[in-house]
Scaffold this motif. Sequence first.
Motif, PDB file in Angstrom:
ATOM      1  N   GLN A   1      55.847  14.648  -1.926  1.00 19.43           N
ATOM      2  CA  GLN A   1      56.536  15.287  -3.049  1.00 19.43           C
ATOM      3  C   GLN A   1      57.925  14.697  -3.253  1.00 19.43           C
ATOM      4  N   GLU A   2      58.585  14.375  -2.148  1.00 18.37           N
ATOM      5  CA  GLU A   2      59.927  13.804  -2.249  1.00 18.37           C
ATOM      6  C   GLU A   2      59.871  12.408  -2.871  1.00 18.37           C
ATOM      7  N   ILE A   3      58.844  11.638  -2.508  1.00 13.71           N
ATOM      8  CA  ILE A   3      58.663  10.308  -3.102  1.00 13.71           C
ATOM      9  C   ILE A   3      58.390  10.432  -4.595  1.00 13.71           C
ATOM     10  N   PRO A  60      58.764  23.353 -13.438  1.00 14.84           N
ATOM     11  CA  PRO A  60      59.441  22.936 -12.197  1.00 14.84           C
ATOM     12  C   PRO A  60      58.418  22.633 -11.109  1.00 14.84           C
ATOM     13  N   GLU A  61      58.884  22.079 -10.008  1.00 19.11           N
ATOM     14  CA  GLU A  61      57.977  21.836  -8.887  1.00 19.11           C
ATOM     15  C   GLU A  61      57.351  23.149  -8.452  1.00 19.11           C
ATOM     16  N   PRO A  62      56.025  23.178  -8.252  1.00 22.31           N
ATOM     17  CA  PRO A  62      55.359  24.426  -7.845  1.00 22.31           C
ATOM     18  C   PRO A  62      55.867  24.906  -6.493  1.00 22.31           C
ATOM     19  N   SER A  63      56.162  26.194  -6.412  1.00 21.60           N
ATOM     20  CA  SER A  63      56.681  26.763  -5.167  1.00 21.60           C
ATOM     21  C   SER A  63      55.544  27.110  -4.220  1.00 21.60           C
ATOM     22  N   PRO A 117      65.130  21.499  -5.770  1.00 23.66           N
ATOM     23  CA  PRO A 117      63.886  20.804  -5.424  1.00 23.66           C
ATOM     24  C   PRO A 117      63.696  20.553  -3.923  1.00 23.66           C
ATOM     25  N   PRO A 118      64.720  20.103  -3.172  1.00 28.29           N
ATOM     26  CA  PRO A 118      64.519  19.918  -1.731  1.00 28.29           C
ATOM     27  C   PRO A 118      64.131  21.221  -1.018  1.00 28.29           C
ATOM     28  N   CYS A 119      64.669  22.356  -1.509  1.00 37.48           N
ATOM     29  CA  CYS A 119      64.316  23.651  -0.913  1.00 37.48           C
ATOM     30  C   CYS A 119      62.853  23.984  -1.194  1.00 37.48           C
ATOM     31  N   VAL A 120      62.407  23.710  -2.414  1.00 43.92           N
ATOM     32  CA  VAL A 120      61.015  23.969  -2.790  1.00 43.92           C
ATOM     33  C   VAL A 120      60.072  23.129  -1.931  1.00 43.92           C
TER      34      VAL A 120
END
Length: 269
Positions: free
Chosen positions: A73-75, A114-117, A154-157
């Motif tokens: 996800q980070e990539i 947003p990024e899915p939690s 985003p990093p927290c998610v």
Amino acid sequence: MKLDSLKPLLSGHYILNPIACLLYVILRCLEPFCGWLFPGEECQISWRDFELLSFLVIVLAVKNRKWKPASWQEIASMVFLFSKIANFVLFARSDLRLGLIYLIICIVLFLLFPEPSYSGPDEVFFFRGPALDDALRDNPSVTWLVEFYAPWCPPCVRFAPTFAELSLRYNHSHLRFGKLDVGKYPIVAEKHRVDGSAISKQLPSLILFEGGKETKRRPLVDRRGVITPYTFTEVNIERDFKLTELKKSAEDRQKLEEKNSKKNKNKED
């Protein structure tokens, strides 16, 4: 890679963002879009476009030469970011109005998709207001590993599944895992020296509390406020916070309490 970690690929975030990243190429090369948006130009990527894309790829490689991503996800997030920047520059160079329209599209995607939690199982307690300080004061025998986070970060998610997995593996009555939303409770975050602003580089922050007091945190912050980057992987957290030793210590404390409880009960009898 676990199959569960691939489920987010079915979300709007991971379906629409790749399209946004390829939008310039799609519209530049396909009829009738090319004729409508770029009149008088050939329907193909020009040499100038290729030069700009090559330059951005080099910048990306140099900027992140020491980067160690913790997850796919980070990539993906980094690829999305730089691809959108490239698309914006390409659209704006052709026509400023196209660049502004593309920028609006990116903002809408950010707000609506947003990024899915994370929504899986965990053993994490969510603190509200002063509840964290109350827990530390009223029951110092419990060791707490607390994540200071923000839902818009985003990093927290991306870190949520890792923290949940650690909580399931190491949770104990004397070793608890907690979270505190710095956006909702900025005063508590500030008290524990965590910057919860939109430009903060401290999120997420993990703080270990033993005996009701902080004994360790990541990322590290020195007296000048300089933050040492930290990669939030299971291996790093298990090693740096010594979770295996903490759980063994928690189990030993519980056995001692049970032993003392039996002794007191026998004396009463």
